[in-house]
Design a protein around this motif. Structure first.
Motif, mmCIF file in Angstrom:
data_model
loop_
_atom_site.group_PDB
_atom_site.id
_atom_site.type_symbol
_atom_site.label_atom_id
_atom_site.label_comp_id
_atom_site.label_asym_id
_atom_site.label_seq_id
_atom_site.Cartn_x
_atom_site.Cartn_y
_atom_site.Cartn_z
ATOM 1 N N VAL A 37 0.837 -1.207 0.000
ATOM 2 C CA VAL A 37 0.000 0.000 0.000
ATOM 3 C C VAL A 37 0.869 1.254 0.000
ATOM 4 C CG1 VAL A 37 -1.687 1.313 1.334
ATOM 5 C CG2 VAL A 37 -1.970 -1.164 1.061
ATOM 6 N N ASN A 38 1.952 1.240 0.765
ATOM 7 C CA ASN A 38 2.847 2.395 0.784
ATOM 8 C C ASN A 38 3.476 2.638 -0.586
ATOM 9 O OD1 ASN A 38 2.422 2.993 3.485
ATOM 10 N ND2 ASN A 38 4.120 1.718 4.197
ATOM 11 N N ILE A 39 3.847 1.558 -1.251
ATOM 12 C CA ILE A 39 4.436 1.691 -2.589
ATOM 13 C C ILE A 39 3.406 2.247 -3.564
ATOM 14 C CG2 ILE A 39 5.321 0.359 -4.554
ATOM 15 C CD1 ILE A 39 6.632 -1.500 -2.414
ATOM 16 N N ALA A 40 2.182 1.732 -3.493
ATOM 17 C CA ALA A 40 1.117 2.237 -4.377
ATOM 18 C C ALA A 40 0.861 3.720 -4.128
ATOM 19 C CB ALA A 40 -0.157 1.427 -4.166
ATOM 20 N N ASN A 41 0.884 4.125 -2.848
ATOM 21 C CA ASN A 41 0.698 5.541 -2.533
ATOM 22 C C ASN A 41 1.835 6.380 -3.103
ATOM 23 O OD1 ASN A 41 -1.659 4.990 -1.138
ATOM 24 N ND2 ASN A 41 -0.660 4.891 0.867
ATOM 25 N N GLY A 42 3.062 5.841 -3.048
ATOM 26 C CA GLY A 42 4.197 6.541 -3.625
ATOM 27 C C GLY A 42 4.072 6.688 -5.128
ATOM 28 N N LEU A 43 3.589 5.648 -5.783
ATOM 29 C CA LEU A 43 3.381 5.714 -7.235
ATOM 30 C C LEU A 43 2.320 6.749 -7.585
ATOM 31 C CD1 LEU A 43 3.459 1.879 -7.979
ATOM 32 C CD2 LEU A 43 5.121 3.545 -8.813
ATOM 33 N N ARG A 44 1.256 6.742 -6.825
ATOM 34 C CA ARG A 44 0.178 7.694 -7.104
ATOM 35 C C ARG A 44 0.632 9.138 -6.852
ATOM 36 N NH1 ARG A 44 -4.063 3.445 -4.406
ATOM 37 N NH2 ARG A 44 -4.892 2.586 -6.375
ATOM 38 N N ALA A 45 1.483 9.316 -5.835
ATOM 39 C CA ALA A 45 1.997 10.660 -5.575
ATOM 40 C C ALA A 45 2.868 11.155 -6.723
ATOM 41 C CB ALA A 45 2.787 10.667 -4.270
ATOM 42 N N ASN A 46 3.398 10.224 -7.504
ATOM 43 C CA ASN A 46 4.215 10.572 -8.666
ATOM 44 C C ASN A 46 3.428 10.424 -9.982
ATOM 45 O OD1 ASN A 46 7.350 10.957 -7.968
ATOM 46 N ND2 ASN A 46 6.476 9.484 -6.517
ATOM 47 N N ASN A 47 2.090 10.467 -9.848
ATOM 48 C CA ASN A 47 1.205 10.440 -11.017
ATOM 49 C C ASN A 47 1.371 9.168 -11.848
ATOM 50 O OD1 ASN A 47 0.135 13.094 -10.483
ATOM 51 N ND2 ASN A 47 2.068 13.937 -11.274
ATOM 52 N N ARG A 48 1.505 8.037 -11.167
ATOM 53 C CA ARG A 48 1.649 6.754 -11.866
ATOM 54 C C ARG A 48 0.528 5.815 -11.421
ATOM 55 N NH1 ARG A 48 8.011 5.764 -13.129
ATOM 56 N NH2 ARG A 48 8.606 7.964 -13.218
ATOM 57 N N GLU A 49 -0.685 6.246 -11.651
ATOM 58 C CA GLU A 49 -1.865 5.512 -11.232
ATOM 59 C C GLU A 49 -1.934 4.137 -11.890
ATOM 60 O OE1 GLU A 49 -5.002 4.283 -9.303
ATOM 61 O OE2 GLU A 49 -4.217 6.293 -8.914
ATOM 62 N N GLU A 50 -1.661 4.071 -13.178
ATOM 63 C CA GLU A 50 -1.753 2.780 -13.876
ATOM 64 C C GLU A 50 -0.752 1.777 -13.326
ATOM 65 O OE1 GLU A 50 -1.484 3.131 -18.065
ATOM 66 O OE2 GLU A 50 -3.239 4.451 -18.260
ATOM 67 N N THR A 51 0.468 2.252 -13.041
ATOM 68 C CA THR A 51 1.476 1.355 -12.479
ATOM 69 C C THR A 51 1.057 0.885 -11.089
ATOM 70 O OG1 THR A 51 3.182 2.581 -13.678
ATOM 71 C CG2 THR A 51 3.927 1.103 -11.953
ATOM 72 N N ALA A 52 0.475 1.783 -10.297
ATOM 73 C CA ALA A 52 0.002 1.416 -8.963
ATOM 74 C C ALA A 52 -1.064 0.333 -9.058
ATOM 75 C CB ALA A 52 -0.548 2.640 -8.243
ATOM 76 N N HIS A 53 -1.983 0.505 -9.981
ATOM 77 C CA HIS A 53 -3.050 -0.476 -10.177
ATOM 78 C C HIS A 53 -2.468 -1.821 -10.602
ATOM 79 C CE1 HIS A 53 -6.500 -2.493 -12.018
ATOM 80 N NE2 HIS A 53 -7.263 -1.713 -11.256
ATOM 81 N N GLU A 54 -1.542 -1.796 -11.544
ATOM 82 C CA GLU A 54 -0.922 -3.037 -12.010
ATOM 83 C C GLU A 54 -0.166 -3.730 -10.884
ATOM 84 O OE1 GLU A 54 2.494 -4.496 -15.222
ATOM 85 O OE2 GLU A 54 1.897 -2.380 -15.123
ATOM 86 N N PHE A 55 0.537 -2.956 -10.092
ATOM 87 C CA PHE A 55 1.336 -3.500 -8.996
ATOM 88 C C PHE A 55 0.448 -4.179 -7.948
ATOM 89 C CE2 PHE A 55 3.071 -2.566 -4.692
ATOM 90 C CZ PHE A 55 4.155 -3.415 -4.729
ATOM 91 N N LEU A 56 -0.599 -3.493 -7.504
ATOM 92 C CA LEU A 56 -1.493 -4.075 -6.496
ATOM 93 C C LEU A 56 -2.200 -5.317 -7.026
ATOM 94 C CD1 LEU A 56 -3.052 -0.812 -4.992
ATOM 95 C CD2 LEU A 56 -1.342 -2.295 -3.929
ATOM 96 N N ALA A 57 -2.614 -5.270 -8.283
ATOM 97 C CA ALA A 57 -3.283 -6.424 -8.880
ATOM 98 C C ALA A 57 -2.345 -7.624 -8.941
ATOM 99 C CB ALA A 57 -3.785 -6.068 -10.277
ATOM 100 N N GLU A 58 -1.075 -7.369 -9.247
ATOM 101 C CA GLU A 58 -0.100 -8.459 -9.313
ATOM 102 C C GLU A 58 0.144 -9.068 -7.934
ATOM 103 O OE1 GLU A 58 2.611 -11.186 -10.893
ATOM 104 O OE2 GLU A 58 1.092 -9.913 -11.853
ATOM 105 N N ILE A 59 0.160 -8.222 -6.909
ATOM 106 C CA ILE A 59 0.304 -8.731 -5.536
ATOM 107 C C ILE A 59 -0.844 -9.679 -5.201
ATOM 108 C CG2 ILE A 59 0.170 -8.084 -3.098
ATOM 109 C CD1 ILE A 59 2.827 -7.349 -4.029
ATOM 110 N N LEU A 60 -2.071 -9.276 -5.529
ATOM 111 C CA LEU A 60 -3.242 -10.106 -5.230
ATOM 112 C C LEU A 60 -3.240 -11.386 -6.049
ATOM 113 C CD1 LEU A 60 -6.018 -7.357 -4.999
ATOM 114 C CD2 LEU A 60 -4.883 -8.555 -3.114
#
Length: 614
Positions: A573-596
């Motif tokens: 979650v912290n990594i996804a928040n960091g990605l979103r703070a850097n305007n990388r929403e798609e990467t955050a979504h891909e990352f969390l989905a891969e974790i699940l």
């Protein structure tokens, strides 16, 4: 006849459930269900047979969401003949808080080993945040596996608030000192681990909240439970020294230095019998003293405070404010006495008190295998504003002072240790940089913006000083500084190739400069030497995702298990928040989905699913 049959029946009634529990415990161990209870666990890392620290050790004593972790350790199980192994035991001040790369263990090792020479001394960081002596006894026993040549003990700050302490918010149940050793041993059972896991809600409310967790657990100076706590502390020290003595292991026992003159009490209370006119008079005098002091009328403030003492001499903040006034008037001896008394009367007992240090000195005098490192006395004449970053944790000058005293004591046992290095040399070997100064200031500013600091007298001034440190450090950061620091990093890893922190320190600098590509390369060198989970795994995964390498980032997090604790979900979650703070929403979504997708079951999985929906 009926009476004669009763004992066998009672024995059978007791034996049956005990046998059942033994069978259950054996099955859990056979099928490796539950979390390991040992502080050290065997592993194979980079073709080395080693002991590593157990990232789930804290699950025995903390709610799982709030569990503290040991430092990452990598200890060769076959100790080289020419290596002298020192184990540091203690709590957060010994472990290296707020930045573990500036720990007592690492500073001691850098002081004992010359750069570029074969390592003669290995110093193991077996300290851990938020624990106290009942847990430290357990760790000391487990550390015997790695054949230590010496113990260094620096403990005492958490005896009230740590697990099983009278003011704890960590362990549940009635505080019964006589049963504490048994309770600690019971947590070694896999059955206890499984039951603890079942009982964890995983709700964010059970996460670690720092010192503010203990706000409702205040202990006054006259609380009868403190006497039991002191006896238990002394008993636990004796147990550690006794187990060391059986192996002919010398012990360096340290008195504990705390911030007296630059840390107001966290909690104060009036005498319960202070009522009526006497209470009104006390309130008036205390208020008038504060007003006079704020107006620089020092003599008037002293008079008002001393008059207030006649009504209630046990109020912690009153004693502290009087001490400040006495110091300003040049009455240093009386000021020191009042500072110490204010600490002893503090109702939020996060600091070693005078009685614990008396116990330490008494025990050191009674054991032939113990040398005393009198850290408290060494700090007595020093400016505590310079020696601490808060109430107990060391600044870099404070760290140097502690290590100096420990080295002096080691020199009474071994005559072949080098002369103590000066402060700047130690800072250089520890890789102090403007980035590390800025990082520590930022951490402390965040802490001081939360209770109990927010209600502590003088906190605003403390935060102002930290902002100055932060701005000064930021002002030193430029392209030339980055290049010179790169050179220092390359030299450091050559001089001390066994050090696991240089890569993570340099990787943190590169990440803070948004140099994600180089940071990923450097940090991937650090993670193999950090078994279990540590902050470096989360930072490495972040740099990889910032470079678009989601699969490698997920591999980095999953490489630390199974089993997986809540750290996996928290890091994701912290990594996804960091990605979103850097305007990388798609990467955050891909990352969390891969974790699940990678695993269907692990603690906190619902937390990631919720983050994915944002």
């Amino acid at each position: 006849m009926k009476l004669n049959r009763m004992p066998p029946k009672i024995g059978l009634a007791l034996a049956a459930p005990l046998l059942f529990l033994m069978v259950v415990e054996a099955c859990l161990r056979l099928f490796n269900i539950g979390y390991s209870a040992s502080f050290l666990v065997p592993a194979e890392v980079n073709d080395r047979t080693v002991w590593t620290s157990n990232p789930f050790y804290g699950y025995r004593f903390f709610p799982h969401r709030a569990a503290r972790n040991p430092a990452s350790l990598l200890i060769d199980r076959q100790k080289p003949d020419d290596l002298y192994r020192i184990v540091v035991l203690g709590e957060s001040a010994a472990m290296g808080d707020p930045a573990i790369e500036f720990s007592m263990a690492r500073a001691l090792e850098k002081s004992l080993n010359e750069p570029g020479q074969p390592r003669r001394f290995e110093v193991i960081n077996a300290a851990m945040t938020a624990i106290n002596s009942p847990v430290i006894v357990d760790i000391a026993g487990d550390m015997l596996k790695c054949e230590p040549d010496m113990f260094v003990i620096y403990m005492g700050n958490n005896e009230v608030v740590g697990p099983y302490g009278p003011g704890t918010a960590i362990t549940k149940g009635n505080w019964l000192p006589s049963l504490t050793p048994l309770r600690v041993r019971a947590t070694r059972l896999r059955l206890a681990s499984v039951m603890g896991t079942i009982g964890q809600s995983g709700e964010p409310s059970s996460a670690w909240q720092g010192m503010e967790m203990f706000d409702q657990h205040r202990i006054t100076y006259d609380d009868e439970r403190l006497d039991d706590m002191y006896r238990l502390y002394a008993s636990n020290l004796d147990r550690i020294i006794g187990m060391a003595g059986k192996r002919n292991i010398p012990v360096i026992l340290c008195t504990v230095a705390v911030n007296l003159s630059d840390c107001a009490p966290f909690g104060s209370t009036n005498r319960v019998d202070l009522t009526g006119k006497s209470r009104r008079d006390w309130n008036s005098l205390f208020r008038d003293g504060r007003v006079a002091h704020s107006r620089k009328n020092i003599e008037e403030a002293k008079f008002r405070y001393e008059q207030a003492l006649k009504h209630d001499e046990y109020h912690a903040e009153l004693n502290y404010r009087l001490a400040v006034v006495l110091k300003e008037l040049g009455q240093q001896d009386e000021a020191n006495r009042r500072f110490a008394l204010a600490r002893d009367l503090d109702t939020q007992r996060f600091r070693t008190d005078s009685r614990i240090n008396r116990i330490i000195r008494d025990i050191a005098s009674r054991h032939s295998n113990v040398k005393l490192a009198d850290v408290e006395s060494a700090f007595h004449e020093r400016d505590h504003r310079l020696m601490f970053v808060d109430h107990v944790h060391f600044s870099l000058p404070g760290l140097h002072a502690v290590v100096y005293e420990v080295c002096r004591s080691i020199g009474q046992i071994r005559t072949d240790i080098p002369d103590m290095i000066d402060e700047e040399t130690l800072y250089d070997r520890l890789f102090r940089t403007p980035w590390s100064d800025r990082k520590i200031a930022a951490i402390m500013l965040a802490r001081r913006d939360r209770p109990p600091f927010t209600t502590q007298w003088g906190n605003k001034e403390q935060m102002d000083r930290l902002r100055v440190v932060q701005d000064r450090a930021a002002g030193k950061i430029n392209a030339d500084a980055t290049e010179s620091t790169r050179t220092r990093y390359l030299e450091a890893v050559t001089m001390y190739p066994h050090d696991i922190y240089y890569h993570s320190q340099w990787g943190h600098i590169l990440s803070s400069e948004n140099n994600w590509a180089d940071a990923a390369v450097v940090l991937t060198k650090a993670t193999p030497n950090c078994p279990g989970f540590s902050d470096v795994h989360g930072l490495t995964a972040l740099t990889l995702t910032m470079n678009g390498d989601v699969r490698s980032a997920v591999d980095t997090l999953f490489r630390t298990g199974p089993p997986y604790g809540f750290y996996l979900a928290d890091a994701a979650v912290n990594i996804a928040n960091g990605l979103r703070a850097n305007n990388r929403e798609e990467t955050a979504h891909e990352f969390l989905a891969e974790i699940l997708n990678r695993s269907k079951r692990f603690p906190g999985r619902s937390q990631i699913a919720t983050a994915l929906k944002k």
